[in-house]
Design a protein around this motif. Structure first.
Motif, short mmCIF file in Angstrom:
data_model
loop_
_atom_site.label_atom_id
_atom_site.label_comp_id
_atom_site.label_asym_id
_atom_site.label_seq_id
_atom_site.Cartn_x
_atom_site.Cartn_y
_atom_site.Cartn_z
N LEU A 22 0.85 -1.20 0.00
CA LEU A 22 0.00 0.00 0.00
C LEU A 22 0.88 1.25 0.00
O LEU A 22 1.70 1.43 0.92
N CYS A 23 0.73 2.07 -1.03
CA CYS A 23 1.52 3.31 -1.15
C CYS A 23 3.00 3.03 -0.98
O CYS A 23 3.73 3.77 -0.29
N GLY A 42 -3.38 2.13 -3.64
CA GLY A 42 -3.20 3.55 -3.33
C GLY A 42 -2.35 4.25 -4.37
O GLY A 42 -2.67 5.36 -4.81
N LEU A 100 -7.23 5.53 1.71
CA LEU A 100 -7.38 4.07 1.59
C LEU A 100 -8.64 3.67 2.34
O LEU A 100 -8.85 4.11 3.48
N ALA A 133 -6.87 7.05 6.00
CA ALA A 133 -7.68 5.85 5.80
C ALA A 133 -9.02 6.00 6.50
O ALA A 133 -9.17 6.79 7.44
N ILE A 148 -9.76 -3.74 -1.23
CA ILE A 148 -9.44 -2.39 -0.75
C ILE A 148 -9.72 -1.41 -1.88
O ILE A 148 -9.40 -1.67 -3.04
N SER A 150 -9.36 2.83 -3.06
CA SER A 150 -8.56 4.02 -2.78
C SER A 150 -9.01 5.17 -3.66
O SER A 150 -9.37 4.97 -4.83
#
Ligand SMILES: Nc1ccn([C@@H]2O[C@H](COP(=O)(O)O)[C@@H](O)[C@H]2O)c(=O)n1
Ligand SMILES: C[C@@]1(CO)OP(=O)(O)OP(=O)(O)OC[C@H]1O
Length: 159
Positions: A22-23, A42, A100, A133, A148, A150
């Motif tokens: 993530l990111c 993300g 997120l 988030a 997930i 984003s």
């Protein structure tokens, strides 16, 4: 001064695994995200926000999921490309904001590392990069922990 704003949105489904990216940060989890690339949801939303600000298409047009070249690719490739396209057009990135949407994993403990990772890739100060988030209160596909989502916004400036 020319100011442009773009927004991006992405979703990746979970599959069996033990971490998510993530990111730009590997976060231990009891599932992984499924994708043609590393499925960094993300970073994909952020990349699309920059393309959006430039009216320059979207991530799938620049990096087709049908192209085996991008199988398993690390998503910084996509973000670096979008930043380069901005620079080539005379724009600099003023700030970005990524959200997120997931019940788990908890993002808070990793948010600074994510901001640092994105800032390094984009050549920005950490203060120009926000990562936050939210849950969806157990509603919908994110609430059922099926994947997930984003959202991201990017502001670009040409002096
Ligand atoms: N995956 C997540 C989701 C949320 N957070 C943090 O918890 C706060 C409360 O979330 P709500 O959806 O109940 O509003 C949120 O503001 C985040 O700070 C998180 O770290 N990771
Ligand atoms: C990133 C690309 C690269 O092939 O594939 P995916 O990892 O599946 O991610 P997605 O957000 O669906 O964007 C499409 C593609 O550009």
């Amino acid at each position: 001064m020319d100011i442009r704003v773009g927004q991006g949105y992405d979703v990746h489904a979970f599959e069996a695994g033990d971490h998510v990216i993530l990111c730009g940060v590997s976060v231990p989890h009891d599932k992984k995200l499924k994708g043609h690339s590393d499925a960094d949801v993300g970073m994909h939303a952020l990349t699309d926000a920059i393309y959006g600000a430039l009216a320059d298409g979207d991530i799938g047009q620049h990096f087709p999921p049908s192209d085996p070249q991008w199988k398993g690719a690390e998503s910084d490739i996509f973000l670096r490309h979008a930043v380069k396209r901005a620079s080539e057009r005379g724009y600099r990135i003023s700030n970005v904001d990524v959200t997120l949407i997931c019940e788990r994993p908890k993002v808070g403990p990793h948010a600074v590392a994510m901001r640092e990772a994105l800032a390094k890739i984009m050549g920005l100060e950490v203060a120009q990069v926000s990562v936050k988030a939210t849950t969806s209160e157990k509603l919908g596909f994110t609430g059922r922990e099926e994947g997930i989502a984003s959202m991201a916004v990017a502001t670009l400036i040409k002096d």
